[in-house]
Scaffold this active site. Structure first.
Site, PDB file in Angstrom:
ATOM      1  N   ASP A  33       0.852  -1.200   0.000  1.00  0.00           N
ATOM      2  CA  ASP A  33       0.000   0.000   0.000  1.00  0.00           C
ATOM      3  C   ASP A  33       0.879   1.237   0.000  1.00  0.00           C
ATOM      4  O   ASP A  33       1.705   1.412   0.897  1.00  0.00           O
ATOM      5  CB  ASP A  33      -0.895  -0.044   1.248  1.00  0.00           C
ATOM      6  CG  ASP A  33      -1.696   1.238   1.428  1.00  0.00           C
ATOM      7  OD1 ASP A  33      -1.937   1.926   0.412  1.00  0.00           O
ATOM      8  OD2 ASP A  33      -2.062   1.545   2.584  1.00  0.00           O
ATOM      9  N   ASP A  37      -4.053   4.003   2.848  1.00  0.00           N
ATOM     10  CA  ASP A  37      -5.483   3.724   3.034  1.00  0.00           C
ATOM     11  C   ASP A  37      -5.732   2.265   3.430  1.00  0.00           C
ATOM     12  O   ASP A  37      -6.875   1.836   3.560  1.00  0.00           O
ATOM     13  CB  ASP A  37      -6.301   4.115   1.793  1.00  0.00           C
ATOM     14  CG  ASP A  37      -5.996   3.234   0.585  1.00  0.00           C
ATOM     15  OD1 ASP A  37      -5.085   2.380   0.671  1.00  0.00           O
ATOM     16  OD2 ASP A  37      -6.667   3.404  -0.454  1.00  0.00           O
ATOM     17  N   ASP A  41      -1.893  -1.191  -3.795  1.00  0.00           N
ATOM     18  CA  ASP A  41      -2.202  -0.429  -5.008  1.00  0.00           C
ATOM     19  C   ASP A  41      -1.043  -0.511  -6.006  1.00  0.00           C
ATOM     20  O   ASP A  41       0.007  -1.102  -5.711  1.00  0.00           O
ATOM     21  CB  ASP A  41      -2.522   1.029  -4.649  1.00  0.00           C
ATOM     22  CG  ASP A  41      -1.504   1.607  -3.676  1.00  0.00           C
ATOM     23  OD1 ASP A  41      -0.288   1.434  -3.935  1.00  0.00           O
ATOM     24  OD2 ASP A  41      -1.903   2.206  -2.645  1.00  0.00           O
ATOM     25  N   ASP A 110      -5.491 -10.384 -15.405  1.00  0.00           N
ATOM     26  CA  ASP A 110      -6.562 -11.323 -15.112  1.00  0.00           C
ATOM     27  C   ASP A 110      -7.731 -10.955 -16.018  1.00  0.00           C
ATOM     28  O   ASP A 110      -8.098  -9.783 -16.131  1.00  0.00           O
ATOM     29  CB  ASP A 110      -6.974 -11.203 -13.634  1.00  0.00           C
ATOM     30  CG  ASP A 110      -7.331 -12.539 -13.022  1.00  0.00           C
ATOM     31  OD1 ASP A 110      -8.185 -13.226 -13.605  1.00  0.00           O
ATOM     32  OD2 ASP A 110      -6.781 -12.888 -11.955  1.00  0.00           O
ATOM     33  N   ASP A 218     -10.015 -16.252 -15.927  1.00  0.00           N
ATOM     34  CA  ASP A 218     -10.792 -16.716 -14.784  1.00  0.00           C
ATOM     35  C   ASP A 218     -11.892 -17.688 -15.221  1.00  0.00           C
ATOM     36  O   ASP A 218     -12.650 -17.384 -16.140  1.00  0.00           O
ATOM     37  CB  ASP A 218     -11.426 -15.475 -14.129  1.00  0.00           C
ATOM     38  CG  ASP A 218     -12.012 -15.755 -12.758  1.00  0.00           C
ATOM     39  OD1 ASP A 218     -11.251 -16.115 -11.856  1.00  0.00           O
ATOM     40  OD2 ASP A 218     -13.245 -15.610 -12.613  1.00  0.00           O
ATOM     41  N   GLU A 276      -7.940 -20.737 -16.215  1.00  0.00           N
ATOM     42  CA  GLU A 276      -8.291 -21.350 -14.931  1.00  0.00           C
ATOM     43  C   GLU A 276      -9.513 -22.237 -15.145  1.00  0.00           C
ATOM     44  O   GLU A 276     -10.538 -21.759 -15.625  1.00  0.00           O
ATOM     45  CB  GLU A 276      -8.595 -20.275 -13.888  1.00  0.00           C
ATOM     46  CG  GLU A 276      -8.748 -20.874 -12.493  1.00  0.00           C
ATOM     47  CD  GLU A 276      -9.778 -20.170 -11.617  1.00  0.00           C
ATOM     48  OE1 GLU A 276      -9.711 -20.332 -10.395  1.00  0.00           O
ATOM     49  OE2 GLU A 276     -10.666 -19.485 -12.158  1.00  0.00           O
ATOM     50  N   HIS A 349      -4.528 -17.112  -4.672  1.00  0.00           N
ATOM     51  CA  HIS A 349      -5.372 -16.288  -3.794  1.00  0.00           C
ATOM     52  C   HIS A 349      -6.655 -16.991  -3.349  1.00  0.00           C
ATOM     53  O   HIS A 349      -7.413 -16.433  -2.563  1.00  0.00           O
ATOM     54  CB  HIS A 349      -5.719 -14.989  -4.522  1.00  0.00           C
ATOM     55  CG  HIS A 349      -6.581 -15.229  -5.735  1.00  0.00           C
ATOM     56  ND1 HIS A 349      -6.129 -15.922  -6.842  1.00  0.00           N
ATOM     57  CD2 HIS A 349      -7.872 -14.921  -5.981  1.00  0.00           C
ATOM     58  CE1 HIS A 349      -7.114 -16.011  -7.717  1.00  0.00           C
ATOM     59  NE2 HIS A 349      -8.177 -15.411  -7.229  1.00  0.00           N
ATOM     60  N   ASP A 350      -6.925 -18.177  -3.901  1.00  0.00           N
ATOM     61  CA  ASP A 350      -8.135 -18.927  -3.529  1.00  0.00           C
ATOM     62  C   ASP A 350      -7.834 -20.108  -2.619  1.00  0.00           C
ATOM     63  O   ASP A 350      -8.761 -20.810  -2.191  1.00  0.00           O
ATOM     64  CB  ASP A 350      -8.814 -19.498  -4.792  1.00  0.00           C
ATOM     65  CG  ASP A 350      -9.366 -18.420  -5.699  1.00  0.00           C
ATOM     66  OD1 ASP A 350      -9.724 -17.346  -5.196  1.00  0.00           O
ATOM     67  OD2 ASP A 350      -9.453 -18.680  -6.919  1.00  0.00           O
TER      68      ASP A 350
HETATM   69  O1  TEU Z   1     -12.090 -18.945  -8.874  1.00  0.00           O
HETATM   70  C1  TEU Z   1     -12.855 -20.016  -9.311  1.00  0.00           C
HETATM   71  C2  TEU Z   1     -12.992 -21.218  -8.445  1.00  0.00           C
HETATM   72  O2  TEU Z   1     -13.540 -22.177  -8.929  1.00  0.00           O
HETATM   73  C3  TEU Z   1     -12.535 -21.364  -7.054  1.00  0.00           C
HETATM   74  O3  TEU Z   1     -11.198 -21.510  -6.897  1.00  0.00           O
HETATM   75  C4  TEU Z   1     -13.180 -20.344  -6.180  1.00  0.00           C
HETATM   76  O4  TEU Z   1     -12.222 -19.533  -5.603  1.00  0.00           O
HETATM   77  C5  TEU Z   1     -13.969 -20.900  -5.041  1.00  0.00           C
HETATM   78  O5  TEU Z   1     -13.143 -20.988  -3.934  1.00  0.00           O
HETATM   79  C6  TEU Z   1     -14.624 -22.195  -5.217  1.00  0.00           C
HETATM   80  O6  TEU Z   1     -14.997 -22.689  -3.956  1.00  0.00           O
HETATM   81  C7  TEU Z   1     -12.023 -17.795  -9.652  1.00  0.00           C
HETATM   82  C8  TEU Z   1     -11.191 -16.747  -8.950  1.00  0.00           C
HETATM   83  O7  TEU Z   1      -9.879 -17.194  -8.839  1.00  0.00           O
HETATM   84  C9  TEU Z   1     -11.831 -16.431  -7.632  1.00  0.00           C
HETATM   85  O8  TEU Z   1     -11.067 -15.562  -6.847  1.00  0.00           O
HETATM   86  C10 TEU Z   1     -13.180 -15.825  -7.932  1.00  0.00           C
HETATM   87  O9  TEU Z   1     -13.885 -15.621  -6.735  1.00  0.00           O
HETATM   88  C11 TEU Z   1     -14.009 -16.701  -8.856  1.00  0.00           C
HETATM   89  O10 TEU Z   1     -13.289 -17.238  -9.950  1.00  0.00           O
HETATM   90  C12 TEU Z   1     -15.131 -15.887  -9.455  1.00  0.00           C
HETATM   91  O11 TEU Z   1     -14.612 -14.936 -10.328  1.00  0.00           O
HETATM   92 CA    CA Z   2      -3.599   2.167  -1.138  1.00  0.00          CA
END
Ligand code: TEU
Ligand code: CA
Length: 577
Positions: A33, A37, A41, A110, A218, A276, A349-350
């Site tokens: 950041d 805030d 960013d 993305d 995605d 993905e 990130h998931d």
């Molecule tokens: O994720 C799709 C997905 O199928 C999963 O990994 C999802 O995060 C979820 O946990 C299923 O239980 C993609 C993105 O990476 C995710 O961050 C988004 O929330 C999602 O698509 C919708 O755009």
């Molecule tokens: Ca910021």
């Protein structure tokens, strides 16, 4: 071995340059950041490019930075042609792109086009009336036969959303339902409509013309649906499973080929495309990634990150066995063979943090993080490093539901508690698998907010930043960061890493992950003990030289046996003349 400066993939003229490249994923909200805030960013990213350049990565993938109401942290886009003010401006973006290119790296955006935000002008028009020209850009359906709109069970199909609840929401304006596989604020685009497809392709060309180097797409295998929209068979929860009807649908390969033609054909430069694809099989992945078919360079498959999901889904934890991981990753190595191409990842990130999930974030934290990285990076495929993974960042000790931020976890918590589940049990599953684990701020140093922000971070900093941080690791040759740096360098310098074939060894061993890679006259042997007990395996490494290990004092192998400490990993090499 003395390692030279990385020979960056960007300097080649090879259409498959990404075979020797490593990608680093930035989740901008949590990276750095610049203005206090509490939200990461673009200027923050610019200020930390040294960290990535020293690590040696070739490509940066940015999670979404477009204008968005942030119902799903930017995976709900309201304007594909602008940067969200919270992240900066288009001028900040151009400056970042120039800096990245100047350092010999590439930048991949993305691309979230299975759905938009409900605040996107396309959806605002589409919902305004049944005869609006954009009505057919989304999936609108009347209530189920015999039901009035809004009645329980009136949804057009019985499908359950990824984020709990039905995939359909009633829109009062026209009395019809719209489809959203994810949040109610993420309506699905109707890819059957050629105008939708052309609008997406035009937007992609706009970004490529601006200089970006490709796209991470995605949930791209969800864009082709069975247009009959059949009900799904009821799952454990009693709700219908629509997956067979909206994943890998009948026109998916046609759409991917059309996109390739419309967006990438005839373009100069080196691009990267990665789709993905939840639920993708290796059979389909071969089709998606066979270069002769002109679809995608590689896909993210989910098999290995679903191994610890129980019958009730991801929040129903199930023990993960090393042997299952070996069988799964080994199958993908074998089956994608020389026709397709793998993406290699343990975290994003998931997903929860990989050292906490697959390794040991306590006693063997450093060894397990480096052993897992060694195994992953030396496979055949393109490795992805998720921000903080190169430091061994761990899951977060979320104490209460109030510390969570993710829409998926919060919806799941609410629905489960309403359904009568014990709140503590629900929270404990979220703590184990929830996406917020990956989204706590990157730990740059030991200062109060880990050097992430001078303000109050949007999600709490992990308390272990006092000892687990980039500043502490950068110059420590034994650090996780330095181990990642060495692995990345091996991909740049040794053709066997980028191009070699793959043979699994000790396939039936319950905890030791071992394999060989061959290319021309070189053989690489990778062996790692993915468990907390020392082990002795039958492996003859006498004709090899030790290239890399994650322990200081490697015990010399005796003939035909190799003794490994807990989480010890070794890489051997031999060249026949
Ligand atoms: O994720 C799709 C997905 O199928 C999963 O990994 C999802 O995060 C979820 O946990 C299923 O239980 C993609 C993105 O990476 C995710 O961050 C988004 O929330 C999602 O698509 C919708 O755009
Ligand atoms: Ca910021």
């Amino acid at each position: 071995m003395t390692l030279t400066q990385p020979d960056r993939a960007t300097t080649t003229n090879d259409p498959q340059w990404w075979k020797s490249a490593v990608v680093y994923q930035i989740y901008p909200r949590s990276f750095a950041d610049s203005n206090g805030d509490g939200i990461g960013d673009l200027p923050g990213i610019r200020s930390r490019l040294d960290h990535l350049q020293e690590l040696g990565v070739d490509v940066i993938w940015l999670s979404p930075i477009y204008r968005s109401p942030h119902a799903d942290n930017g995976y709900d886009i309201a304007d594909y042609h602008d940067i969200d003010p919270v992240f900066g401006s288009l001028a900040d973006f151009d400056a970042l792109l120039a800096d990245v290119h100047e350092r010999g790296m590439k930048l991949v955006m993305d691309l979230v086009v299975n759905h938009t935000s409900d605040e996107h002008p396309w959806f605002i028009e589409s919902r305004s009336s049944t005869d609006n020209p954009k009505r057919d850009w989304y999936w609108w359906r009347p209530a189920r036969d015999g039901f009035a709109p809004g009645d329980p069970g009136a949804e057009p199909t019985n499908w359950e959303s990824f984020f709990s609840g039905p995939t359909w929401t009633l829109d009062e304006t026209t009395g019809e339902y719209y489809l959203h596989l994810f949040d109610t604020k993420q309506p699905d685009l109707n890819w059957e409509n050629p105008e939708v497809r052309q609008a997406v392709y035009a937007m992609m060309r706009w970004w490529l013309d601006r200089g970006v180097d490709g796209f991470r797409m995605d949930v791209i295998n969800l864009i082709s649906k069975d247009t009959a929209l059949p009900d799904g068979a009821p799952g454990v929860s009693g709700v219908g499973n629509g997956f067979p009807y909206y994943a890998n649908g009948p026109r998916i390969h046609e759409f991917m080929q059309e996109m390739h033609r419309e967006v990438f054909d005839g373009r100069d430069g080196e691009h990267l495309t990665v789709g993905e694809m939840p639920g993708v099989t290796w059979q389909d992945a071969v089709l998606f990634t066979d270069p002769a078919r002109h679809e995608l360079d590689m896909v993210f498959q989910f098999e290995h990150v679903n191994l610890d999901h129980g019958p009730g889904g991801k929040f129903d934890p199930h023990p993960m066995r090393v042997s299952d991981l070996k069988a799964s990753l080994g199958r993908w190595q074998r089956e994608l063979g020389t026709t397709g191409w793998n993406s290699l990842y343990l975290s994003n990130h998931d997903q929860p943090r990989s050292v906490s999930r697959f390794g040991d974030d306590g006693l063997h934290w450093r060894e397990s993080a480096t052993a897992l990285a060694t195994v992953l990076h030396l496979h055949r495929g393109t490795p992805y490093v998720y921000q903080g993974e190169e430091l061994g960042m761990t899951n977060a000790p979320f104490a209460t539901v109030g510390e969570l931020r993710d829409v998926e976890s919060l919806n799941h918590y609410r629905e489960s508690v309403i359904a009568g589940h014990e709140p503590d049990t629900v929270l404990s599953a979220i703590r184990h698998i929830g996406r917020d684990n990956a989204r706590t701020p990157v730990q740059w140093d030991d200062s109060p907010q880990a050097g992430f922000t001078t303000g109050i971070p949007w999600i709490g900093v992990n308390p272990n930043h006092t000892w687990l941080n980039a500043a502490a690791q950068r110059d420590d040759p034994a650090s996780i960061y330095q181990h990642y740096r060495r692995l990345i360098e091996l991909r740049h310098t040794l053709p066997v890493v980028a191009h070699g074939d793959f043979t699994m060894l000790l396939a039936d061993h319950p905890t030791v992950y071992a394999y060989e890679r061959h290319h021309e006259d070189t053989t690489l042997l990778v062996v790692a003990n993915l468990a907390g007990d020392a082990v002795d395996v039958e492996l003859d490494v006498e004709s090899y030289d030790l290239l890399l290990s994650n322990t200081e004092d490697c015990v010399a192998p005796s003939a035909e046996r190799l003794a490994l400490d807990p989480w010890e990993a070794r890489v051997y090499i031999t060249t026949s003349s």
